[in-house]
Every structure is written in structure tokens, then in C-alpha cells.
Enzyme design. Structure first.
Site: not given
Ligand code: 5SP
Ligand code: ADP
Length: 465
Positions: A228, A71-72
Site C-alpha cells: 500500500d 504489507q507483510h
Molecule cells: O507495515 C506497514 C509498512 O511496512 C504498514 O504500512 C502496512 O502496509 C499497513 O498499512 P495501512 O493499512 O496502515 O495503510
């Protein structure tokens, strides 16, 4: 038997699963690594997706594909659709100052929670855009469109059909800081605020749960995709009362809810899910890599780390590891570093350090569980997913720290599976009813002392500016 593909373009790697759309049976899969770092050119994600798809036997025979992603991340595109600069990822903390500025400018944390269901921290896209406007004004002026990692990959799969062809979904839009899960609308005023009210790039159209984002050159339908964590909730088949704890690069604690979260403390982010509901979520920056780092410190692999951790007593005789290895987002300490407290002649052993690493990582997530409960979540059991859930020590120590039964589905790619479920939904018009079998249950007596000693050590850990 139509096939569908699900993609997880996560922080450390890209995974592709190909499943039978009717039964959900896994047919083929592949994976490829992503580069290290918190600033990554999106082309690296495309290369990894191409490699993972090839490893999975190609995508030519699938009826639909959907992409879940970290995300983000800020993907800035120019008028021609070229990437303006490498993407800043969710775990890049350089926009911490921008987060403070934006929070103040809108009138404080409650104003943000009311507007978009979250309070700015360095992870969220809106703060990265403000950083861009301040630190790289030339690049900010060239940014004709901004999107997220999964939006960009979906757009590439669709053949890069112009900036107006960008699509996203509710779950990922809700992590930008300029789309409100509660109303389902963009807050273009906040997007403009990121650019000091001087600029407003194009943003992707937000799709509903089963809407298509187009087709690939081979004719496969493209699903809306997802952040994700939302994809993992869908992939793991979470039910009411379930809280998912994902131990990947990030540590996340979240559940599916019927109403949006509004937490002015900023601990719980009010995201949306992939089914049209909501996904209150707590995220830490430090999870699986706490384990790999502790293993590296001890000169062992993660399996040996697990054995060592299980050799030490609960609470590690008072040794506490506060795992702020990348700074931290929850609590918001972007400039903090990790610390070990309680080192004595007795606790200075590999087993004690291994146990303290597992407990410290889990205690930070247990704080997240408390915050989720405070937002009204019913928590009957924890479902543990992500790479770190493969650790036996994590599985066995988690019930002691969380004080709850812990369910572990078979090792798998639940984000990619959630995306595959979205693809099946788009292809067939019905949300698939695939089941997750062979889950393992872990019980155990809660040990409150682990969290008590962690809480004391956590307060001693400073945020270094
Ligand atoms: O920033 C967040 C949720 O707000 C993280 O969960 C990212 O979405 C990255 O995910 P992973 O690669 O660790 O699964
Ligand atoms: N058995 C294990 N014990 C501890 N950590 C593990 C184990 N297997 C994988 N990991 C860790 O899990 C992480 C990858 O998990 P994953 O959920 O795929 O992360 P992400 O989605 O953020 O890329 C890596 O840091 C890896 O070292």
C-alpha cells in the site's frame, strides 16, 4: 475511453476506485469495512472487495485492475489452495521473539540489512513464518505456499489458478524478509531458515512494474499490484525531494530513491517501489487510531478533537502523549504501551490532551523523517496522505513538528489511485501522467520544543515483557 480499477485492501477497509485510463478522472468508487483484529481470515478481504466493487458499480466494464494492499500479512495456503489459518497482519506482534531469534541466527542486524535490506521485527512475514513453525508445526507442515494480502486477492481475481499461478510485485516482495530489493532475487535460504531448514513453501513469481498477473473471468487484465505504501507514492505522484507521510492505521514515512537502503539499526526498511526503483520507509504501529482513541477518551468525535487540539498552545504546556497503543515497531518496543507525561492542574484539560495526542503521533513520525535523512534522503517537503490527514489539527501542527512545508492533496484514496495507475500502465503500455490538482500547502514556524519534550518522555517509556 477505457476504464481501469484500483483497489486498496488496507487494514481497516477496502476501497475501489474506477478511473478513466487516459485522463485519470474519477468515474466511480466504493468501500467496505474489514473486521478488527490483527488476525483476519482472507475471506473477509474477498467479501469486502466484492462489496466495495459492487458499490463502485461493478468491474465488468474495466480494461484492467490492480490491487494495492496492507504489507507483510502472512497468508498460508495448503496444496489445494485453501487458507491454512487466519492471516497474521503486519501489526500482530506475537512474532517479536521469532524476530530476535532470526536476527541472531543469521549473525545480527547488519547481516540481515546486507541480505534483504531490513532487520527482522514482528511485522515482517519471515518472522510470522518462524512463529508458525514454532507455535503451530502442524499448520507449518501444511503450508504449501505463502503469499501476501494483495497477492492472494489478485490470485482470487484470476480465478485461483493453482499455487504456481501466484504473483506478487517488487514492492510487496521486499517486505517479506526473504526477497532482496537490491538484487531482485528471493533468498530461499532465509525462507527455509524461518522453517528451521525443514520446509520451503512455494512463493509468488515477482512481476516487474507493467507486467500482468493474468486476467479476470470477465477478461480484464490484472496488474502486478503493490504494497500500500508503494502504491500511495505512485498515486500521489511523488517527485524527488518529496517525502510521503501516511497517517492510516500505520504511520509511514517514505520516499522514492534510486538506490536501496541498508540500515542495520532496522529503523529504515529497504523496500522497493512500483516503478523499478526503491522505497526506503519507516513505519510506526500507531497513527490514525491514536486520534480516534484520544477522541474516545474525551467522548468526542475526531472533528471536535481537532478543534480542541488547536485550542491548546504548541507543546501543550508540557503535556506529552507517547502513543505506543499497540506496542511499537519504530522504535522496536513490541510490548510497550502508551503513556502520558507532564500531567498537572494546568495541563489536565481536554484541549491539552487532544494537542498532546496529535503532537505525540507526529513526533514519532518526525523521528522517522530524521532516520530517512540519515539514509541520504533529500527532504524538501512533506506530502501528507491517509485518513488522519483529513484532520485540520494534524495538517496545521505537522509543519511545527516536522520543521518543513507540508502539502496535502485533496482527500482521496491514494493507494487505490496508485493501483489504478498500475492498471492503466498494464492496459496501455505507458505509465500514466495523471496529475494531482488542488493540493493545499501548510507552512508554519517550527517549534523544536515539541520534539525535545517528546524525546525526553519517549525515553521514559518502558517495553513491558
Ligand atoms: O507495515 C506497514 C509498512 O511496512 C504498514 O504500512 C502496512 O502496509 C499497513 O498499512 P495501512 O493499512 O496502515 O495503510
Ligand atoms: N477527519 C479525520 N480525523 C482524524 N482521523 C480520521 C479522519 N478521517 C478518518 N480518520 C481515520 O483514518 C483512519 C483510516 O485511514 P486509512 O488511511 O483509510 O487507513 P488504513 O489504510 O490503514 O485502513 C481511521 O482510523 C479513521 O478513523
Amino acid at each position: 475511453m477505457p476504464l481501469v480499477a484500483g483497489v486498496d485492501s488496507s487494514t481497516q477497509s477496502c476501497k475501489v476506485v474506477i478511473r478513466d485510463a487516459e485522463t485519470g478522472a474519477l468515474v466511480r468508487e466504493g468501500r467496505a469495512a474489514h473486521p478488527d483484529g490483527t488476525e483476519v481470515h482472507p475471506d473477509a478481504w474477498w467479501s469486502a472487495l466484492t462489496e466495495a466493487a459492487e458499490q463502485a458499480g461493478g468491474l465488468d466494464d474495466v480494461a484492467a485492475i490492480s490491487v494495492g494492499g496492507q504489507q507483510h500479512g502472512m497468508v498460508a495456503l495448503d496444496e489445494q489452495g485453501e487458507v491454512v489459518r487466519p492471516a497474521l497482519l503486519w501489526n500482530d506482534t506475537r512474532s517479536a521473539g521469532a524476530a530476535e531469534d532470526l536476527t541472531r541466527e543469521l549473525g545480527g542486524p547488519q547481516a540481515w540489512a546486507d541480505a534483504v535490506g531490513l532487520v527482522p521485527v514482528a511485522s515482517f512475514t519471515v518472522t510470522k513464518l518462524r512463529w508458525l513453525a514454532d507455535a503451530e508445526p502442524g499448520n507449518a507442515a501444511r503450508t504449501a505456499a505463502v503469499c501476501l494480502p494483495h497477492d492472494w486477492l489478485t490470485w482470487r481475481l484470476a480465478g485461483s489458478p493453482g499455487l504456481d499461478g501466484l504473483r506478487t510485485d517488487r514492492s510487496d516482495a521486499s517486505g517479506t524478509g526473504y526477497w532482496a530489493a537490491a538484487t531482485g532475487e528471493y533468498r530461499t535460504d532465509l525462507l527455509r531458515l524461518a522453517f528451521h531448514d525443514r520446509h520451503q513453501p512455494i512463493v509468488p513469481v515477482v512481476l516487474g512494474p507493467a507486467e500482468s498477473a493474468g486476467t479476470t473471468a470477465a477478461g480484464a487484465l490484472l496488474g502486478p499490484g503493490a504494497g500500500d505504501n508503494a502504491a500511495a507514492a505512485f498515486g500521489a505522484g511523488a517527485r524527488p525531494g518529496d517525502v510521503l507521510v501516511s497517517i492510516g492505521t500505520s504511520g509511514t514515512v517514505f520516499s522514492v530513491a534510486d538506490t536501496p537502503a541498508n540500515d542495520p539499526s532496522g529503523i529504515v526498511a529497504g523496500f522497493a517501489d512500483v516503478t523499478g526503483r526503491f522505497l526506503p520507509l519507516v513505519c510506526t504501529l500507531n497513527a490514525a487510531r491514536v486520534l480516534t482513541t484520544a477522541a474516545a477518551m474525551l467522548g468526542v468525535d475526531v472533528d471536535r478533537l481537532s478543534e480542541l487540539a488547536l485550542d491548546a498552545p504548541a507543546g501543550a504546556d508540557g503535556l506529552v502523549l507517547v502513543p505506543y497503543l499497540e506496542g511499537e515497531r519504530t522504535p522496536n518496543k513490541p510490548h510497550a504501551s502508551g503513556a502520558v507525561h507532564g500531567l498537572t492542574l494546568r495541563t489536565g484539560t481536554p484541549a491539552h490532551l487532544a494537542r498532546a495526542a496529535v503532537e505525540g503521533m507526529l513526533c514519532a513520525l518526525a523521528d522517522g523523517l530524521d532516520a530517512l535523512r540519515a539514509q541520504g534522503a533529500t527532504v524538501n517537503r512533506v506530502i501528507l496522505v491517509g485518513g488522519g490527514a483529513r484532520s485540520e489539527a494534524v495538517r496545521r501542527i505537522a509543519p511545527e513538528v516536522f520543521g518543513l512545508p507540508v502539502v496535502v492533496p485533496p482527500p482521496g484514496e491514494y493507494v487505490a489511485d496508485g493501483a489504478a495507475r498500475q492498471a492503466a500502465w498494464v492496459a496501455t503500455g505507458t505509465a500514466p501522467q495523471w496529475t494531482v490538482k488542488d493540493t493545499q500547502e501548510y507552512g508554519g514556524t517550527p517549534v523544536p520544543a515539541i520534539r525535545e519534550q517528546y524525546a525526553a518522555a519517549r525515553e521514559l517509556t518502558v517495553d513491558r515483557h
